[in-house]
Write a protein that holds these residues in place. Structure first.
Motif, mmCIF file in Angstrom:
data_model
loop_
_atom_site.group_PDB
_atom_site.id
_atom_site.type_symbol
_atom_site.label_atom_id
_atom_site.label_comp_id
_atom_site.label_asym_id
_atom_site.label_seq_id
_atom_site.Cartn_x
_atom_site.Cartn_y
_atom_site.Cartn_z
ATOM 1 N N SER A 59 0.717 -1.266 0.051
ATOM 2 C CA SER A 59 0.001 0.055 -0.096
ATOM 3 C C SER A 59 0.889 1.443 0.144
ATOM 4 N N GLY A 60 0.109 2.313 -0.099
ATOM 5 C CA GLY A 60 0.845 3.582 -0.293
ATOM 6 C C GLY A 60 0.878 4.585 -1.735
ATOM 7 N N ARG A 61 1.358 5.593 -1.651
ATOM 8 C CA ARG A 61 1.491 6.326 -2.861
ATOM 9 C C ARG A 61 2.676 7.053 -3.388
ATOM 10 N N ILE A 62 2.690 6.838 -4.615
ATOM 11 C CA ILE A 62 4.157 7.440 -4.987
ATOM 12 C C ILE A 62 3.563 8.649 -6.139
ATOM 13 N N CYS A 63 4.114 9.793 -5.754
ATOM 14 C CA CYS A 63 3.887 10.840 -6.789
ATOM 15 C C CYS A 63 5.292 11.481 -7.306
ATOM 16 N N LEU A 64 5.226 11.763 -8.508
ATOM 17 C CA LEU A 64 6.260 12.317 -9.392
ATOM 18 C C LEU A 64 5.875 13.865 -9.620
ATOM 19 N N ASP A 65 6.767 14.677 -9.445
ATOM 20 C CA ASP A 65 6.298 16.435 -9.621
ATOM 21 C C ASP A 65 4.613 16.267 -9.475
ATOM 22 N N GLY A 66 4.202 16.120 -8.140
ATOM 23 C CA GLY A 66 3.069 16.338 -7.716
ATOM 24 C C GLY A 66 2.018 15.097 -8.360
ATOM 25 N N GLU A 67 2.325 14.415 -9.257
ATOM 26 C CA GLU A 67 1.222 13.863 -9.864
ATOM 27 C C GLU A 67 1.447 12.224 -9.269
ATOM 28 N N GLU A 68 0.342 11.553 -8.934
ATOM 29 C CA GLU A 68 0.304 10.280 -8.661
ATOM 30 C C GLU A 68 0.682 9.252 -9.680
ATOM 31 N N VAL A 69 1.643 8.400 -9.440
ATOM 32 C CA VAL A 69 2.004 7.313 -10.637
ATOM 33 C C VAL A 69 1.912 5.972 -9.935
ATOM 34 N N VAL A 70 1.839 5.132 -10.886
ATOM 35 C CA VAL A 70 1.748 3.727 -10.789
ATOM 36 C C VAL A 70 3.255 3.067 -11.403
ATOM 37 N N ILE A 71 3.903 2.283 -10.449
ATOM 38 C CA ILE A 71 5.172 1.805 -11.156
ATOM 39 C C ILE A 71 4.885 0.542 -10.748
ATOM 40 N N ARG A 72 4.708 -0.377 -11.915
ATOM 41 C CA ARG A 72 4.566 -1.807 -11.927
ATOM 42 C C ARG A 72 5.883 -2.473 -12.101
ATOM 43 N N ASN A 73 6.935 -2.075 -12.956
ATOM 44 C CA ASN A 73 7.930 -2.629 -13.090
ATOM 45 C C ASN A 73 9.066 -1.765 -13.643
ATOM 46 N N PRO A 74 10.477 -2.151 -13.670
ATOM 47 C CA PRO A 74 11.546 -1.369 -14.176
ATOM 48 C C PRO A 74 11.067 -0.447 -15.531
ATOM 49 N N ARG A 75 10.465 -0.932 -16.148
ATOM 50 C CA ARG A 75 9.783 -0.518 -17.425
ATOM 51 C C ARG A 75 9.397 0.835 -17.145
ATOM 52 N N ASP A 76 8.303 0.879 -16.332
ATOM 53 C CA ASP A 76 7.508 2.070 -15.811
ATOM 54 C C ASP A 76 8.399 2.996 -15.289
ATOM 55 N N ALA A 77 9.351 2.608 -14.490
ATOM 56 C CA ALA A 77 10.158 3.534 -13.748
ATOM 57 C C ALA A 77 11.063 4.377 -14.726
ATOM 58 N N VAL A 78 11.528 3.549 -15.825
ATOM 59 C CA VAL A 78 12.300 4.204 -16.783
ATOM 60 C C VAL A 78 11.542 5.115 -17.511
ATOM 61 N N ARG A 79 10.404 4.891 -17.977
ATOM 62 C CA ARG A 79 9.357 5.702 -18.745
ATOM 63 C C ARG A 79 9.009 7.116 -18.047
ATOM 64 N N LEU A 80 9.134 6.984 -16.519
ATOM 65 C CA LEU A 80 8.654 8.135 -15.621
ATOM 66 C C LEU A 80 10.118 8.898 -15.276
ATOM 67 N N GLY A 81 11.171 8.404 -16.107
ATOM 68 C CA GLY A 81 12.405 9.027 -15.766
ATOM 69 C C GLY A 81 13.083 8.801 -14.298
ATOM 70 N N ILE A 82 13.032 7.435 -14.115
ATOM 71 C CA ILE A 82 13.661 7.193 -12.672
ATOM 72 C C ILE A 82 14.609 6.229 -13.148
ATOM 73 N N GLY A 83 15.808 6.323 -12.686
ATOM 74 C CA GLY A 83 17.090 5.281 -13.043
ATOM 75 C C GLY A 83 17.845 4.715 -11.580
ATOM 76 N N MET A 84 18.130 3.540 -11.810
ATOM 77 C CA MET A 84 18.793 3.129 -10.509
ATOM 78 C C MET A 84 20.097 2.358 -10.792
ATOM 79 N N VAL A 85 21.100 2.736 -10.011
ATOM 80 C CA VAL A 85 22.263 2.027 -10.050
ATOM 81 C C VAL A 85 22.477 1.071 -8.934
ATOM 82 N N HIS A 86 22.455 -0.447 -9.197
ATOM 83 C CA HIS A 86 22.574 -1.195 -8.235
ATOM 84 C C HIS A 86 23.696 -1.151 -7.426
ATOM 85 N N GLN A 87 23.742 -2.060 -6.201
ATOM 86 C CA GLN A 87 25.065 -2.092 -5.618
ATOM 87 C C GLN A 87 25.859 -3.037 -6.240
#
Lengths: 546, 301
Positions: A59-87
Motif C-alpha cells: 500500500s502507499g502512494r508515489i507521486c512524481l512532480d505532484g502527480e500520482e504514478v503507478v510503477i509496476r516494473n522497471p520499464r514503468d520507472a524508466v518511462r517516468l524518468g527514474i533510474g537506478m544504479v544497483h549495488q
C-alpha cells in the motif's frame, strides 16, 4: 514542490515475516542529493526497489512532480524518468560500453537491425554532455570498478532519467574513485538531476547529501538537512539509542611473536607479477595488526596463505617458532590458529547445515563416542556458546535462514571458543549493521585483552584505524607501509599508500624488511624494534560504524 | 570427391539442430531436448508428407509439431520452473515413446515403417557447376533441406549479432538479472530461443526421414546430443558450428567410405561418430585450458 514523494509505503514479506517498509514517507526535492541512511535491514533498499518497480508496495502512494504514478516494473520507472544504479553492477561484461548503455533501448536501422554507429554516437553524446571520460567501444571487463559505475550512470542518463537512485555506490570504490563519484553527482544536480543515494557511511552522507532521511526497522524516523546535524546525531537516529560504540582500545604491551612471515612470495600461476612479493611481518601476543589495501593487491592471497589454503612459492611462516610453511588448514587449526574468513557464507559456514553443526564443526571430534556423536554434549556445548555470546537463535535452524549479522556472530563464537593464540579476521564487519559491527569489535578487543595475537585484514579504513595497534598497507603484493597507530595517522595518508600514490615508505616494509627481520629464531623477528612501552591508548569513539 | 559431397549431406541435420541449440545456449540454458525435438520432427514430417503428398506441407507440419513440443518443454521449464535438465530428459523420453506408440497405433508396426508414397526430397542439381572440384561437391547437388540449413545459419548469424533481439539473447545468457533490471523479461527471450530450437530441430528431423522415405524408431540415434557437442566445439558461434558440424560430417563420411574397401568391423563404423564426439570433447577442453592459460598470461603482462 517535491520531485519524488512517497507516502505511507508498506511492504510485508510473508515468508520471513518481516515488515520491510512500515508506513514509510520519503520526500525528495528537485535537484537535491538526498541520502537514505539506516542499518542493514532497515528497509532502504526495499523502498528504492519499490520506487524503481522491482518490487511492488502493498500500500502507499508515489507521486512524481505532484502527480500520482503507478510503477509496476522497471520499464514503468524508466518511462517516468527514474533510474537506478544497483549495488552490484548490472552490466554485461563481454559487451562494450555502447552495447550496455543502449541495451533494451537499442538504436536501430531498417527497423530490425542494430545500428552500431548510432549506438556509439548516442553513448558518446551522453558521455560528453555529462562530462565523463569513457570510450564507448571499451569492453566492460576491462574497466575499473569506478568506470563501471560511471557506465551505470551513463546508462541511466541515456534513458533520460531525472531521478537517479544509487544503492551503496561507494562500497566498491577506492578513496580516490569516491571523490570522482561525488564530483560527478554534484555536477549532475547542477544539470537538473535529482539524486537519491542509499548509504550507511555517515561521513560520506555528511559530505555529499543536502538532506538525509533516516530509516530504522522499516520506518522512516527522521528527515534532516545535513548542515543541521552531525554524524553522532544521525547515528543516534539510526540506532535508536545513545551512541554505544565508545569503547576504548586500552594500553597493551605486546608479548612475543606468535605468527611470523619471512619473505613470503606467491607467484602467479603463469609466472608474471607475483601475487605476494617478499612479505615479512610478525604478529605478537596481545596486539592487533591491521592489514589493508584495495582488492586485488594481495590481501586475499595473504589471507589464504596464512590459513593454509594457498601454497607459498618461497619464504617461511612460523607459528610460535614452529615452521608451518605450507601446512594444511587442518594442521594450523590443531596448532591453535583460528580464522574468521571474509566470505562468511561459503568459507565461513555451511548455510544448509544447522547452527549446531556449524558451531561444532571445528571441535567435532571431542563429541565422538565410538564414532558417533554424543548429541547431549553437543547440544550443551552449543547452548552454552549461544548464551555466552548472546546469540538469539535456535540450535537446529539452518544457517542460511539467519541474517548476515547472526551468521557472523556464530562463526565468530565458534572461532573464539577454540581459545586460540592466533586469530585472523578478514573483513569481519563487511555488510553488517552498526550494532553487529560494534559487537564484533568488542569481541576482537576482548581477544586482544586475553593476549591473543590478532591479524585483522580489512578493506575498511575506519575499522583498521580504530582497532589496530600496528597497520600495514599492501599494494601489488608488497607491504608498502607499516605504521604505528599512535592516533596521529590520518586516513588520507593511508589512502595514498593504498592506492600506490606514495611508495616512499622508509622503514621495514617490503623488500627492506629482511634487513631488520630476525631470521626465524623463534622469538626474534617482526617489526617490533620501535615499539617501546606498548601500543598507545586511543579513544575509539570516532570509529566509524559500518 | 564423393566423401566431401556425402559429408555435406551428413552434416546438415547436425548443423540445423546446433543452430537452434545455439540460441538456447546463448540464453544460458543447456538444452538437451534437441534429440527429442528432432525425433518429433522426423516422425511428423514423413507422416504428413505421405498423407498430404506434399513435401512442403510435410516439412512445415513436421516443424510445427516440433515447435509445439518445444513450447511444452519451455512451459514446463520456464513457467513451472522445472529443472531444465530433467524437463529436457522428459522431452526426449516423451518423444521417443510417443513416436513409437503413434507409429504402432497408426501403422501397426513398432519397427521400420516405409512410406513409399512420400515425396522425394528434390536435389538442387547444376551439372555444369557440380563438376568443379571440392566447391562443386560442397555447394551443389544436395537436397533442398541442406540449403535450408545454410539459410538458417546465415539468418542465425545476422539475428545473433546484428539485431536487438540477438543482443538481448546474448545479454540474457550472460546475466539475466541485468536484462530484468532494464525492464525486459529474460524468460521471454528464453522462450523464443527454445521455440527457435524447436523450429530447426524439426527441420533437421524431417531431413532424416524424408531422405529415407521411412521412419525408424529412434532414428535420430543421438544426433541431438552430438549437435550439443557441435555447439561447444564451435565455441558457441555460427561459423564455429559450421566448421564443427562439417568435421563430424566428414569423419562419418570417411568411415562410411572406408567401409567399402577396408576391413573395418561394422560395429566400429557404427560407433565412429560417438568416438569422434568423445575425442572432440577431450580435445576441446584441452584447447580451452590452454587458451585460458594464455589469456591469463596476457592479462598479467
Amino acid at each position: 514542490m517535491p520531485s519524488v514523494d512517497m507516502r505511507e509505503i508498506c511492504k510485508y514479506y510473508p515468508e520471513s515475516g518481516v515488515k520491510a517498509n512500515d508506513y514509510v514517507d520519503l520526500s525528495v526535492k528537485k535537484t537535491e542529493i538526498h541520502a537514505i541512511v539506516g542499518e542493514n535491514g532497515a528497509g532502504k533498499t526495499t523502498l528504492m526497489n519499490i520506487l524503481y518497480g522491482l518490487e511492488r508496495a502493498d500500500s502507499g502512494r508515489i507521486c512524481l512532480d505532484g502527480e500520482e504514478v503507478v510503477i509496476r516494473n522497471p520499464r514503468d520507472a524508466v518511462r517516468l524518468g527514474i533510474g537506478m544504479v544497483h549495488q552490484h553492477f548490472k552490466l554485461i561484461r563481454p559487451f562494450t560500453i555502447a552495447e550496455n548503455v543502449t541495451l533494451a533501448m537499442e538504436q536501430r536501422k531498417y527497423g530490425v537491425l542494430l545500428d552500431r554507429r548510432e549506438a556509439w554516437k548516442a553513448t558518446e553524446k551522453v558521455i560528453a554532455d555529462f562530462g565523463f571520460d569513457l570510450d564507448p567501444g571499451a569492453k566492460i571487463a576491462d574497466l575499473t570498478a569506478g568506470q563501471m559505475q560511471q557506465v551505470e550512470i551513463v546508462k541511466i542518463l541515456y534513458r533520460h532519467a531525472d531521478v537517479l537512485i544509487l544503492d551503496e555506490p561507494t562500497s566498491v570504490l577506492a578513496e580516490q574513485q569516491i571523490r570522482t563519484l561525488f564530483d560527478t553527482l554534484k555536477n549532475l544536480t547542477c544539470l537538473g538531476k535529482t539524486i537519491i543515494i542509499i548509504s550507511h557511511k555517515l561521513d560520506e552522507v555528511m559530505s555529499i547529501a543536502d538532506r538525509v532521511t533516516v530509516m530504522r526497522k522499516g520506518k522512516s524516523t527522521a528527515v534532516r538537512n545535513t548542515d543541521e546535524v552531525d554524524d553522532k546525531e544521525l547515528s543516534r537516529l539510526m540506532i535508536g539509542k545513545g551512541i554505544t560504540y565508545g569503547f576504548k582500545r586500552d594500553a597493551s604491551v605486546p608479548g612475543e611473536p606468535v605468527l611470523a612471515l619471512y619473505n613470503v612470495s606467491v607467484a602467479e600461476r603463469t609466472g608474471h607479477r607475483p601475487l605476494l612479493d617478499n612479505v615479512s611481518f610478525s604478529v605478537r601476543a596481545g596486539e592487533i595488526v591491521g592489514l589493508t589495501g584495495v582488492a586485488g593487491n594481495g590481501l586475499e592471497e595473504l589471507e589464504e596463505v596464512v590459513n593454509g589454503l594457498r601454497k607459498v612459492d618461497s619464504g617461511r611462516i612460523e607459528h610460535r617458532g614452529l615452521d608451518v610453511t605450507n601446512a594444511s588448514s587442518y594442521f594450523l587449526r590443531e596448532q591453535g590458529m583460528a580464522y574468521v574468513p571474509s566470505d562468511r557464507l561459503r568459507r565461513g559456514s555451511s548455510l544448509s547445515s544447522s547452527v549446531l553443526e556449524n558451531l561444532i564443526i571445528t571441535s567435532r571430534r571431542s563429541f565422538l563416542n565410538r564414532g558417533f556423536f554424543r548429541r547431549k554434549a553437543m547440544e550443551k556445548f552449543g547452548r552454552e556458546i549461544l548464551k555466552h555470546y548472546s546469540i538469539d537463535t535456535d540450535l537446529y535452524v539452518p544457517m542460511g535462514t539467519l541474517s548476515g549479522g547472526s551468521i557472523q556472530k556464530i562463526i565468530l563464537s565458534r572461532e573464539l571458543s577454540a581459545q586460540s593464540d592466533f586469530i585472523m579476521f578478514s573483513d569481519p564487519t563487511w555488510g553488517l549493521d552498526v550494532a553487529s559491527a560494534e559487537y564484533i569489535y568488542s569481541r576482537i578487543l576482548e581477544c586482544r585483552r586475553s593476549r591473543a595475537a590478532i591479524l585483522l585484514i580489512s578493506n575498511d579504513l575506519d575499522e583498521v584505524l580504530g582497532l589496530s595497534d600496528r597497520l600495514m598497507v599492501m599494494h601489488r603484493g608488497k607491504v608498502v607501509g607499516v605504521f604505528e597507530n599512535d592516533g596521529t595517522l590520518s586516513k588520507e595518508t593511508i589512502g595514498e599508500y593504498i592506492l600506490g600514490l606514495r611508495n616512499d615508505f622508509k622503514g621495514d616494509a617490503g623488500n627492506d624488511g629482511q634487513a631488520t627481520m630476525g631470521r626465524g629464531d623463534g622469538n626474534g623477528g617482526g617489526i617490533d624494534d620501535n615499539v617501546v612501552g606498548g601500543g598507545s591508548s586511543r579513544d575509539c569513539s570516532d570509529l566509524s560504524p559500518e | 570427391m564423393n566423401v566431401i559431397h556425402n559429408a555435406v549431406a551428413i552434416m546438415a541435420p547436425f548443423l540445423l539442430a546446433a543452430i537452434g541449440g545455439l540460441f538456447t545456449e546463448l540464453t544460458g540454458m543447456l538444452n538437451i531436448a534437441l534429440e527429442g525435438l528432432m525425433l518429433i520432427g522426423a516422425f511428423a514430417s514423413v507422416v504428413f508428407a505421405s498423407a498430404t503428398g506434399s513435401l512442403f506441407l510435410g516439412v512445415a507440419l513436421g516443424i510445427i509439431s516440433s515447435v509445439l513440443v518445444a513450447y511444452l518443454f519451455a512451459f514446463v521449464s520456464l513457467r513451472l520452473k522445472a529443472n531444465i535438465f530433467i524437463s529436457g530428459l522428459a522431452t526426449n523420453l516423451l518423444a521417443s515413446g510417443l513416436t513409437v506408440v503413434l507409429a504402432f497405433k497408426l501403422f501397426g508396426s513398432k519397427g521400420v515403417i516405409h512410406f513409399p508414397g512420400a515425396p522425394v526430397l528434390p536435389l538442387v542439381s547444376v551439372p555444369a557447376l557440380e563438376r568443379i572440384p571440392i566447391l562443386g561437391d560442397l555447394f551443389f547437388g544436395h537436397n533442398i533441406l541442406v540449403y535450408l540449413g545454410w539459410i538458417c545459419l546465415v539468418l542465425a548469424a545476422v539475428v545473433i549479432y546484428k539485431t536487438p533481439f540477438g543482443l538481448r539473447i546474448r545479454a540474457t545468457g550472460h546475466d539475466s538479472s541485468t536484462v530484468e533490471s532494464l525492464g525486459l523479461n529474460p524468460q521471454s527471450y528464453q522462450l523464443k530461443a527454445i521455440l527457435v530450437s524447436g523450429f530447426t530441430c524439426g527441420a533437421a528431423g524431417s531431413m532424416l526421414t524424408l531422405n529415407l522415405q521411412a521412419f525408424v524408431p529412434n532414428i535420430t540415434a543421438g544426433r541431438g546430443w552430438i549437435a550439443l557437442v557441435v555447439i561447444y566445439l564451435g565455441n558457441k558461434t555460427p561459423l564455429g558450428i559450421l566448421i564443427a558440424s562439417f568435421v563430424f560430417g566428414f569423419a562419418i563420411s570417411i568411415s562410411n567410405y572406408a567401409q567399402g574397401f577396408m576391413e573395418i568391423p561394422a560395429d566400429f563404423i557404427l560407433a565412429f561418430p560417438y568416438i569422434i564426439t568423445v575425442v572432440a570433447m577431450i580435445g576441446y577442453s584441452a584447447v580451452r585450458h590452454y587458451r585460458s592459460q594464455k589469456l591469463a598470461m596476457r592479462r598479467d603482462r
